[in-house]
Design an enzyme around this catalytic site. Sequence first.
Site: not given
Ligand code: GLC
Length: 556
Positions: A103, A204, A260, A333-334
């Site tokens: 990540d 991320d 992402e 995980h979100d």
């Molecule tokens: C992304 C991650 C999440 C995190 C956010 C801030 O969306 O997947 O878990 O809280 O970014 O880094």
Amino acid sequence: MKIGNETKAWWKEAVIYQIYPRSFADSNGDGIGDLNGITEHLPYLEKLGVDVLWLSPIYQSPNDDNGYDISDYRNIMTEFGTMEDFDRMLAEAHKHHLKIVMDLVVNHSSDEHAWFIESRKSKDNPYRDYYIWKDPVNGKEPNNWGSCFGGSAWEYDEATNMYYLHCFSKKQPDLNWENPKVRDAVFDMMTWWCDKGIDGFRMDVISMISKDPAYPDGPVTDGLYGSFSPYVCNGPHVHEYLQEMNRRVLSKYDLLTVGEAGGVTIEEAKKYANKEQTELNMVFQFEHVDCVQGPIGKWSDEKPKLSALRPILNKWQYELEGKAWNSLYWDNHDQPRVVSRFGNDSDQFRVVSAKMLATCLHMMKGTPYIYQGEEIGMTNVYFDRLEDYRDIESINAYHQYVDSGIVSPEKMMSYLKFISRDNARTPMQWNDKENAGFTTGTPWIKVNPNYTTINTEAALADPDSVFYYYQKLIQLRHTLPIVVYGTFHGLLEDSETIYAYTRTLDDQTLTIACNFTDTEQPCDLFEHGAGKELISNYAEHKAGVLQPYEARVFLG
Ligand code: GLC
Ligand code: CA
């Protein structure tokens, strides 16, 4: 080499498994998952048949947001182990034919990162411009933006009488990508990890690294703060920065890269994941997991309807065909657990609906991602008490909306049960022993009480388990080029109950149909000429119908 409309590539043929290290396996009894825990379970992952492991962040972090707040990008989080543990895990993973994707969290760092500690000291500190600082406007925040984790996106800092931007928690200050020194530092760090032999990056919130320099107020929907999205997501220089990253780092290695990309549209995705591969391999879009949105965003307990989901899934399949590559996911995980959200986690339908959802996703075109525990049909945890939650987003949202009287406490608890990120973060369920075999100590977050029946040991002992079904779906993808490269075409596009489509490559056709309901539904797709059955979640079929949550795949 060309197949169908695509150029052949290993990352198009791969299946990715996401590990949330904190909740995967604890090797030393401190209640927190760690790298040695991952190493111990590599044979299990090899048996499942996945190709790549994406690890949520394992870097040094004060854990305000469970590692998504990094204080040292070149060191391992103390709780997770040491760099020697990492090197061993990487070498062992490679021996088990598993690649490792890291990540990369570089939209922001932790406020405890050395750069930020320096940056906040004074206006002329050499690190000042590593972050985004603004003067107060009329003695207040520079604009109305709210942070993703509640409150304003601006934090006042007395030392210099200025505000810094944090799109997430105030312990996650946004890095200033306009500063070439920030880009140099990030690219150096990425190169350092690539030289260690890692196999890729999941980036991320990478769509957020370039902000509109005007910093205008955003639209207010929740009655409290303005949304920064229109001015932060897919900002003015994001493609320029990613092309620079690609030139300077990514193109020098054979990597899998996935961004992402909150707020990404089809047009933007075609740029990020363009065919010439000048930026990334693929992006995560959010439309299908955000298909139920209310005035307070994702906070809702409404089950998504197939009629809302289908047009989104189909649109991404049709529109990227031959132009850019899709990623496929239900869970991470979100997100809450897929079987609880889109399927049915009752004793009667959990297994069959988990298999149906897996079929629906894994036969589509794109690279599929499996989130830990999905392969055994793990469910939401449904915590009854706020004290059981650990997630900063869930806890802050509860206070923000309940304390202001916008949502009742009962309703907010119901939203958390349905959608909170902690549903995905309870410990991996390995067996029916204490704490599901996750730890011999006290787990950092409670184990889902259903571990006595839902666990990997039980799954491995049952030939009809969700685990073996995923294993078979992965094998089909690895053996049949049509599953990877075939062109998508939607079927029964008006059905409220069945999701169906075909994939075609040369003279072959795959036909897929999935019943999203708990009742029998008429379906004649397999009555004549669909070919031979490849996989189904029912051993016996009934003519002219799909049984509750039945999924069938034919090759003809
Ligand atoms: C992304 C991650 C999440 C995190 C956010 C801030 O969306 O997947 O878990 O809280 O970014 O880094
Ligand atoms: Ca541990």
